[in-house]
Enzyme design. Structure first.
Site, PDB file in Angstrom:
ATOM      1  N   GLU A 141       4.788  14.441 -43.704  1.00 23.22           N
ATOM      2  CA  GLU A 141       4.094  13.152 -43.570  1.00 23.22           C
ATOM      3  C   GLU A 141       2.985  13.323 -42.543  1.00 23.22           C
ATOM      4  O   GLU A 141       3.236  13.785 -41.419  1.00 23.22           O
ATOM      5  CB  GLU A 141       5.041  12.031 -43.121  1.00 23.22           C
ATOM      6  N   GLU A 152       1.683  14.094 -36.171  1.00 18.21           N
ATOM      7  CA  GLU A 152       1.116  12.953 -35.448  1.00 18.21           C
ATOM      8  C   GLU A 152       0.108  13.474 -34.417  1.00 18.21           C
ATOM      9  O   GLU A 152       0.355  14.480 -33.756  1.00 18.21           O
ATOM     10  CB  GLU A 152       2.242  12.151 -34.777  1.00 18.21           C
ATOM     11  N   ASP A 154      -5.154   5.370 -40.884  1.00 18.75           N
ATOM     12  CA  ASP A 154      -6.216   4.617 -40.198  1.00 18.75           C
ATOM     13  C   ASP A 154      -7.403   4.424 -41.147  1.00 18.75           C
ATOM     14  O   ASP A 154      -7.825   5.380 -41.803  1.00 18.75           O
ATOM     15  CB  ASP A 154      -6.663   5.371 -38.944  1.00 18.75           C
ATOM     16  N   ASP A 169      -1.715  -1.356 -46.828  1.00 19.35           N
ATOM     17  CA  ASP A 169      -1.975  -2.765 -47.161  1.00 19.35           C
ATOM     18  C   ASP A 169      -3.479  -3.024 -47.121  1.00 19.35           C
ATOM     19  O   ASP A 169      -3.904  -4.161 -47.322  1.00 19.35           O
ATOM     20  CB  ASP A 169      -1.271  -3.708 -46.167  1.00 19.35           C
ATOM     21  N   TYR A 196       4.631   0.102 -40.165  1.00 21.56           N
ATOM     22  CA  TYR A 196       3.492  -0.760 -40.523  1.00 21.56           C
ATOM     23  C   TYR A 196       3.774  -1.564 -41.785  1.00 21.56           C
ATOM     24  O   TYR A 196       3.344  -2.705 -41.903  1.00 21.56           O
ATOM     25  CB  TYR A 196       2.225   0.088 -40.700  1.00 21.56           C
TER      26      TYR A 196
END
Ligand code: SAM
Length: 214
Positions: A43, A68, A117, A153, A194
């Site tokens: 991920e 990350e 992002d 989203d 999120y």
């Protein structure tokens, strides 16, 4: 996501056995770290790691690596792992721009991008994780039959991501603009941090699963 700088986070990460500290040395040999031949799923932009930790707990037969960029965020994932250790999950702190230096050709079986992002300014489009520039990198490290799954989203980012597919030689296998009301695609869905936050506000969640034609 960028949390307030947390004093000592770099030191805690440097001492953590959950983190791959010298990932370039394991390029093409990530299996050695897990001491098995299981498939590798990654991920990119995992945030605090809720999604990948839940997946790893459900699938001990798969190896997972969460990537990350920020220490302050990775620290949260490390703290969660301390509560619930998972032998099939490791973390890398890095900017995904360097992903070709860390994973070898076709070393990865599946890639997840969740709530990446948006980088709304046009001049920053190349930094978006589903951009054609990133798809070209994923094309190298992902097995030929591998799949990439992306959820967001942000409708503008999702429309952009769909437009990028033909430019980079990828095809959509499945697409939904309202995941939580899609009976087929919601099967087995694991919520990200999120996703929980934005779906609670009533935002529809978009998702695609993509592949390359042979
Ligand atoms: N995936 C999580 C979720 O859905 O809850 C977190 C989403 S957050 C909006 C995006 C995360 O991706 C942030 O933690 C950010 O630091 C990370 N990120 C953004 N660009 C990245 C990059 N180029 N390389 C690695 N991580 C990145």
């Amino acid at each position: 996501m960028r949390l307030r700088n947390i004093t000592g986070s770099r030191e805690i990460i440097a001492d953590s056995s959950y983190v791959i500290h010298n990932p370039k040395e394991y390029k093409g040999a990530m299996k050695e770290l897990f001491e098995n031949d299981n498939p590798l799923h990654i991920e990119i932009g995992m945030g605090k790691g809720r999604f990948i930790m839940e997946l790893a707990a459900l699938h001990p037969e798969i190896n997972y690596i969460g990537i990350e960029k920020y220490s302050s965020v990775l620290l949260r994932a490390i703290q969660k792992m301390e509560q619930n250790e998972l032998p099939n999950l490791k973390f890398i702190r890095m900017d995904a721009e360097d992903i070709l230096e860390v994973f070898d050709k076709e070393e990865v079986d599946k890639i997840y991008l969740n709530f990446s992002d948006p980088w709304p300014k046009d001049r920053h489009a190349k930094r978006r994780l589903p951009s054609k520039e990133f798809l070209a990198r994923y094309d190298v490290i992902l097995k030929k039959e591998g799949r990439l799954e992306f959820k967001t989203d942000n409708k503008d980012l999702f429309d952009f991501a769909l437009e990028q597919l033909p430019l980079a030689g990828w095809e959509a296998e499945k697409v939904t603009f309202n995941l939580h009301h899609d009976e087929e695609m919601i099967q087995g869905n694991i919520m990200t941090e999120y996703e929980e936050k934005f779906s609670a506000l009533g935002n529809p969640i978009c998702k695609y699963i993509i592949y390359r034609k042979k």
